[in-house]
Design an enzyme around this catalytic site. Structure first.
Site, PDB file in Angstrom:
ATOM      1  N   ARG A   1      -1.478 -13.076  21.761  1.00 59.16           N
ATOM      2  CA  ARG A   1      -0.649 -14.434  22.111  1.00 59.16           C
ATOM      3  C   ARG A   1       0.385 -14.023  23.074  1.00 59.16           C
ATOM      4  NH1 ARG A   1       0.120 -17.533  16.911  1.00 59.16           N
ATOM      5  NH2 ARG A   1       1.822 -16.299  16.431  1.00 59.16           N
TER       6      ARG A   1
ATOM      7  N   LYS B   1     -11.127  -5.440   7.130  1.00 58.00           N
ATOM      8  CA  LYS B   1     -10.437  -5.571   6.092  1.00 58.00           C
ATOM      9  C   LYS B   1      -9.012  -5.825   6.095  1.00 58.00           C
ATOM     10  CE  LYS B   1      -8.844  -2.542   3.041  1.00 58.00           C
ATOM     11  NZ  LYS B   1      -7.545  -1.637   3.834  1.00 58.00           N
TER      12      LYS B   1
ATOM     13  N   HIS C   1     -13.977   1.235   7.251  1.00 58.23           N
ATOM     14  CA  HIS C   1     -14.061   2.460   8.195  1.00 58.23           C
ATOM     15  C   HIS C   1     -14.296   3.574   7.365  1.00 58.23           C
ATOM     16  CE1 HIS C   1      -9.868   3.337   6.541  1.00 58.23           C
ATOM     17  NE2 HIS C   1     -10.122   4.367   7.256  1.00 58.23           N
TER      18      HIS C   1
ATOM     19  N   LYS D   1     -17.173   7.401   8.267  1.00 60.24           N
ATOM     20  CA  LYS D   1     -16.821   8.739   8.391  1.00 60.24           C
ATOM     21  C   LYS D   1     -18.009   9.776   8.425  1.00 60.24           C
ATOM     22  CE  LYS D   1     -12.252   7.911   6.286  1.00 60.24           C
ATOM     23  NZ  LYS D   1     -11.226   8.586   7.007  1.00 60.24           N
TER      24      LYS D   1
ATOM     25  N   GLU E   1      -3.270  10.084  -0.592  1.00 58.97           N
ATOM     26  CA  GLU E   1      -2.485  10.236   0.937  1.00 58.97           C
ATOM     27  C   GLU E   1      -1.153  10.705   0.581  1.00 58.97           C
ATOM     28  OE1 GLU E   1      -3.778   6.607   3.359  1.00 58.97           O
ATOM     29  OE2 GLU E   1      -3.606   5.781   1.713  1.00 58.97           O
TER      30      GLU E   1
ATOM     31  N   ASP F   1      -6.207  -2.470  -1.609  1.00 57.11           N
ATOM     32  CA  ASP F   1      -6.184  -1.990  -0.296  1.00 57.11           C
ATOM     33  C   ASP F   1      -7.204  -0.765  -0.355  1.00 57.11           C
ATOM     34  OD1 ASP F   1      -4.749  -1.440   2.240  1.00 57.11           O
ATOM     35  OD2 ASP F   1      -4.075   0.419   1.260  1.00 57.11           O
TER      36      ASP F   1
ATOM     37  N   HIS G   1     -12.897   0.731  -0.036  1.00 55.71           N
ATOM     38  CA  HIS G   1     -13.289   2.047   0.271  1.00 55.71           C
ATOM     39  C   HIS G   1     -14.122   2.969  -0.781  1.00 55.71           C
ATOM     40  CE1 HIS G   1     -11.187   1.175   4.163  1.00 55.71           C
ATOM     41  NE2 HIS G   1      -9.874   1.544   3.671  1.00 55.71           N
TER      42      HIS G   1
ATOM     43  N   LYS H   1      -0.406   6.462  -2.658  1.00 58.51           N
ATOM     44  CA  LYS H   1       0.494   6.813  -1.783  1.00 58.51           C
ATOM     45  C   LYS H   1       1.170   7.800  -2.169  1.00 58.51           C
ATOM     46  CE  LYS H   1      -0.960   3.159   1.433  1.00 58.51           C
ATOM     47  NZ  LYS H   1      -1.509   3.884   2.477  1.00 58.51           N
TER      48      LYS H   1
ATOM     49  N   LYS I   1      -3.094  14.865   1.317  1.00 62.88           N
ATOM     50  CA  LYS I   1      -3.964  13.949   1.899  1.00 62.88           C
ATOM     51  C   LYS I   1      -5.391  14.550   1.620  1.00 62.88           C
ATOM     52  CE  LYS I   1      -5.709  11.205   5.828  1.00 62.88           C
ATOM     53  NZ  LYS I   1      -6.073   9.906   5.159  1.00 62.88           N
TER      54      LYS I   1
END
Ligand code: BG6
Length: 491
Positions: free
Chosen positions: A50, A149, A179, A183, A217, A236, A241, A341, A346
């Site tokens: 925009r 997503k 995604h 991988k 993570e 999420d 996933h 999280k 990770k």
């Protein structure tokens, strides 16, 4: 060096072109594919958003994004400059009228190009953008739409989005991205299972005791609190996933790698997810939320402080649960999933724990550990099979568990392309194998909804866990109650 096959010339239109996903993932991915000569010179990347900007200003933004997200060693100035030349910018109001004629004029310059429309916007705009694309005559046989997503926040909203998009695009032209499927190590699950007889013969409830999937993570919500707080870890990460990982692990062999053959088998796994009855939800699921702590030695604030909105929140940043698949192959085998999280590391990892044998010729003095297959998806990608071996030396039969350990980095000694690189090229090629079909997304939501509803019916605050720990202690109890433990030798 693997062989790179150039794709057909394309005009990729990225809606949401000034947003985080475009800057952090899409532009770097397209840059790498351009650098490796997979993107033909005639192709264009048409950035749409925009904000009123000129193409020159957008190229400056893109150059800065590449500087931030592509390592200097991979950024040859001449290649970067040539890549930027392929970018165009059009100011377009996705849900309004402004800018659509400009976009149409630009696209008309190359009527034969493949046209991926990448919707890196809020899902609330998907329907409106698709309506506008159709109203301006921009959809043809060579067009495809890519949906990021989250596709909805429950089954009903996912159906509504799928209906809106489905009014203008046939299913074969809709590419729903997860995604994780892009991988390398996730695709490798297919190779591991279906190109190796030794595993496939053992891949069932007779031999496997249980499976663990961990996606941990260290990051917090990183400025995405507005979205994350309406989502939480189940929506999420787990609904998409992690269930996709489960599908690849649990599915029967597809007849081929054809998109629908693979997706038909994944769908069967999703439909085989045993619903968790409401009264068992408190025992079988754990919701957590991080509070202040330390990650990698650095103090970090808690989730509520990260939201910076001065209010408390009931959203979970951690979820652990136990699920089962109602199929002949898997009946009775528990799958333990956890994600969160602000955990200590990770790491994404799958652990397949084999059963121990009921009889042993070896002395009990040397505890035998059942075999375990550890599939490390990231980082330090690889596979480790833990087997019992004899310790060298005289003095009896001393046994020890050792690992047959393959590190992909050492074996292949090459850069791992980011998931988006593969997926974006698959969109141009029209190969939907690694994308989710409508029925898959909806089956995953149908299962997730049962949990979300049970949580909503008996609202309880998520259990606090200090940042830098493996989640609430209840997550440990969840698996230990069954006489098992989470795999700790991570990474
Ligand atoms: C995204 C989630 O889909 O995946 C993020 O929205 C998460 O919250 C990310 O951080 C994790 O992806 P990766 O590739 O870093 O494991």
């Amino acid at each position: 060096m693997h062989k790179i096959i150039p794709v057909a010339p394309f005009d990729a239109v990225v809606f949401g072109a000034t947003g985080d996903l475009t800057m952090r993932k899409l532009l770097p991915a397209l840059y790498y594919r351009f650098r490796d000569r997979q993107i033909p010179e005639a192709s264009r990347i048409i950035a749409a958003a925009r904000t009123r900007l000129g193409t020159g200003e957008y190229r400056d933004l893109a150059a800065a994004a590449l500087e931030r997200h592509v390592p200097a060693a991979d950024r040859d100035p001449d290649t970067v400059a040539r890549f930027l030349d392929h970018l165009r910018y059009v100011a377009v109001d996705g849900s309004g009228e402004a800018g659509w004629e400009d976009l149409a004029n630009l696209l008309a310059e190359h009527p034969d190009h493949v046209r991926p429309y990448y919707l890196a916007t809020s899902p609330s705009l998907y329907g409106a953008i698709c309506r506008n694309l159709s109203a301006h005559g921009l959809i043809g046989e060579r067009s495809r739409v890519v949906l990021e997503k989250p596709i909805g926040h429950d089954l009903a909203s996912a159906r509504a989005i799928n209906d809106q998009v489905g009014k203008v695009f046939p299913e074969s032209q809709i590419f729903r991205i997860d995604h994780y499927l892009g991988k390398e190590t996730v695709q490798n699950l297919l190779a591991l299972r279906f190109a190796n007889t030794i595993f496939e013969r053992l891949w069932n409830a007779d031999v496997i005791d249980h499976v663990q999937i961990t996606v941990a993570e260290t990051v917090g919500v990183e400025g995405r609190g507005g979205y994350y707080d309406t989502s939480g870890a189940l929506r999420d990460m787990l609904q998409n996933h992690m269930l996709q990982l489960l599908c690849l692990l649990g599915m029967e062999s597809p007849l081929s790698l054809d998109a629908d053959a693979v997706r038909d088998e994944k769908l069967k796994v999703l439909r085989a997810l045993k619903p968790i009855p409401a009264h068992e939800v408190p025992m079988r699921t754990v919701r957590g939320q991080y509070v202040a702590g330390a990650v990698n030695g650095q103090p970090v604030p808690g989730y509520v402080a990260d939201l910076a909105e001065g209010r408390t929140s009931l959203t979970e940043t951690f979820v652990a649960l136990k699920l089962e698949l109602m199929t002949p192959r898997w009946a009775g085998v528990p799958f333990y999933l956890r994600t969160g999280k602000r955990l200590p590391q990770k790491v994404s990892e799958i652990v397949v724990q084999f059963r121990s044998s009921p009889f042993s010729i070896f002395s009990d003095e040397f505890a035998r550990e059942p075999n375990r297959l550890v599939i490390r998806l990231q980082p330090q990608e690889g596979i480790k099979l833990e087997v019992m071996t004899k310790e060298p030396g005289p003095g009896g039969m001393r046994l020890r568990s050792t690992g047959l350990d393959i590190s992909f980095e050492e074996t292949f000694n090459q850069r791992y392309p980011d998931a988006y690189e593969r997926l974006l090229m698959d969109v141009v090629r029209g190969n939907a194998t690694l994308f989710m079909r409508r029925d898959e997304v909806e089956a995953a939501w149908a299962w997730a909804d049962t949990l979300l509803n049970a949580w909503a019916d008996r609202p309880e605050p998520p259990r606090p866990y200090p940042a830098g720990t493996w989640g609430p202690t209840a997550a440990i109890a969840l698996i230990e109650r069954d006489g098992r433990t989470w795999h700790e030798d991570l990474g």
